[in-house]
Design a protein around this motif. Structure first.
Motif, short mmCIF file in Angstrom:
data_model
loop_
_atom_site.label_atom_id
_atom_site.label_comp_id
_atom_site.label_asym_id
_atom_site.label_seq_id
_atom_site.Cartn_x
_atom_site.Cartn_y
_atom_site.Cartn_z
N UNK A 78 2.95 5.84 -3.00
CA UNK A 78 4.05 6.64 -3.53
C UNK A 78 3.96 6.77 -5.04
N UNK A 79 3.62 5.68 -5.71
CA UNK A 79 3.43 5.71 -7.16
C UNK A 79 2.26 6.64 -7.51
N UNK A 80 1.18 6.53 -6.76
CA UNK A 80 0.01 7.39 -7.01
C UNK A 80 0.37 8.86 -6.82
N UNK A 81 1.27 9.13 -5.87
CA UNK A 81 1.73 10.51 -5.67
C UNK A 81 2.49 11.05 -6.87
N UNK A 82 3.01 10.15 -7.71
CA UNK A 82 3.70 10.56 -8.95
C UNK A 82 2.76 10.39 -10.16
N UNK A 83 1.45 10.25 -9.88
CA UNK A 83 0.41 10.09 -10.90
C UNK A 83 0.62 8.84 -11.76
N UNK A 84 1.08 7.76 -11.14
CA UNK A 84 1.24 6.49 -11.84
C UNK A 84 0.75 5.37 -10.91
N UNK A 85 0.81 4.16 -11.42
CA UNK A 85 0.54 2.99 -10.61
C UNK A 85 -0.91 2.56 -10.60
N UNK A 86 -1.10 1.35 -10.13
CA UNK A 86 -2.43 0.74 -10.18
C UNK A 86 -3.36 1.19 -9.05
N UNK A 87 -2.83 1.82 -8.02
CA UNK A 87 -3.69 2.30 -6.93
C UNK A 87 -4.38 3.62 -7.30
N UNK A 88 -3.75 4.42 -8.14
CA UNK A 88 -4.27 5.75 -8.48
C UNK A 88 -5.71 5.71 -8.99
N UNK A 89 -6.07 4.84 -9.96
CA UNK A 89 -7.47 4.80 -10.40
C UNK A 89 -8.45 4.42 -9.27
N UNK A 90 -8.02 3.52 -8.39
CA UNK A 90 -8.89 3.12 -7.28
C UNK A 90 -9.12 4.29 -6.33
N UNK A 91 -8.07 5.05 -6.04
CA UNK A 91 -8.21 6.22 -5.17
C UNK A 91 -9.11 7.26 -5.82
N UNK A 92 -8.95 7.48 -7.11
CA UNK A 92 -9.81 8.45 -7.84
C UNK A 92 -11.26 7.98 -7.82
N UNK A 93 -11.47 6.69 -8.02
CA UNK A 93 -12.84 6.14 -8.01
C UNK A 93 -13.52 6.39 -6.66
N UNK A 94 -12.73 6.31 -5.58
CA UNK A 94 -13.28 6.52 -4.23
C UNK A 94 -13.27 7.99 -3.82
N UNK A 95 -12.71 8.85 -4.66
CA UNK A 95 -12.65 10.27 -4.34
C UNK A 95 -11.64 10.61 -3.26
N UNK A 96 -10.58 9.85 -3.17
CA UNK A 96 -9.56 10.04 -2.14
C UNK A 96 -8.39 10.81 -2.74
N UNK A 97 -8.06 11.94 -2.14
CA UNK A 97 -6.94 12.75 -2.60
C UNK A 97 -5.63 12.18 -2.09
N UNK A 98 -4.63 12.20 -2.95
CA UNK A 98 -3.30 11.74 -2.58
C UNK A 98 -2.51 12.89 -1.94
N UNK A 99 -2.84 14.10 -2.35
CA UNK A 99 -2.14 15.28 -1.85
C UNK A 99 -3.10 16.16 -1.05
N UNK A 100 -2.53 16.92 -0.11
CA UNK A 100 -3.35 17.84 0.68
C UNK A 100 -3.55 19.15 -0.09
N UNK A 125 0.84 -1.20 0.00
CA UNK A 125 0.00 0.00 0.00
C UNK A 125 0.87 1.25 0.00
N UNK A 126 1.88 1.26 0.83
CA UNK A 126 2.78 2.42 0.93
C UNK A 126 3.50 2.66 -0.39
N UNK A 127 4.02 1.60 -0.99
CA UNK A 127 4.71 1.73 -2.29
C UNK A 127 3.75 2.23 -3.36
N UNK A 128 2.56 1.66 -3.38
CA UNK A 128 1.59 2.04 -4.41
C UNK A 128 1.07 3.46 -4.20
#
Length: 190
Positions: A112-134, A107-110
């Motif tokens: 980090x990838x989402x924080x760089x706008x990449x990786x497989x976790x990013x679409x899941x976070x967007x789908x749930x409306x969860x921001x990676x950045x403050x 989760x932590x690694x993914x």
């Protein structure tokens, strides 16, 4: 010339034998008491040695667990307390602490990838409306995102959709953690 002296020695053996028997019984009784005391001391020593070994094992085991918590904390970005909470929640759902640690590393690694706008976790976070950045553009803490993610899975309808999201975040350990995650952040904060 000298006159030979003749003497007669007469011993009452009956009293002597009786007194020797009494003395022998006393020595045997004393020996038995010593034997009992020595036996007790040996048993006590064995018990104390076993207790010391048990305490030593317990201390060494706890040192290893604390060391491991510290290492996982350093790698994942979770505090030791957050790790303990997550492990407890996972173990209550039948997931081992080793599996929980692996899941948090992923989760932590993914994240980090989402924080760089990449990786497989990013679409899941967007789908749930969860921001990676403050609001200031900084990466949010991994624990805050995890708690939001758990709330998102809780709000998601359908077991298949929940499983898919958990798999994106934690890989195969996500399947094991679905029960924990479907309780939302309350399920993670024990």
């Amino acid at each position: 010339m000298a006159t030979p002296i003749k003497s007669v020695l007469q011993v009452s053996t009956g009293k002597f034998v009786r007194d020797m028997k009494i003395a022998t019984k006393g020595v045997l009784a004393l020996g038995g008491a010593f034997s009992t005391v020595i036996g007790f001391i040996l048993k006590f020593t064995a018990v104390m040695a076993a207790a010391a070994a048990g305490v030593t094992f317990f201390i060494n085991r706890n040192i290893q667990l604390i060391d491991r918590l510290g290492k996982v904390s350093a790698v994942t970005g979770f505090t030791v307390r957050q790790l303990q909470d997550f492990r407890l929640a996972a173990e209550l759902s039948g997931v081992s602490s080793d599996q929980a640690d692996i899941a948090l590393r992923r989760f932590s690694r993914r994240l980090g990838e989402a924080g760089r706008n990449t990786g497989e976790l990013l679409p899941a976070l967007r789908r749930l409306g969860i921001a990676v950045r403050d609001d200031e553009g900084n990466l949010r803490s991994v624990n805050d995102v995890l708690l939001d993610f758990a709330d998102g899975i809780k709000a998601t309808k359908g077991e298949t959709a929940q499983l898919s999201l958990a798999f994106k975040a934690f890989d195969s350990e996500g399947a094991e953690l679905v029960q924990t995650l479907t309780r939302g952040r309350e399920g993670l904060l024990q």
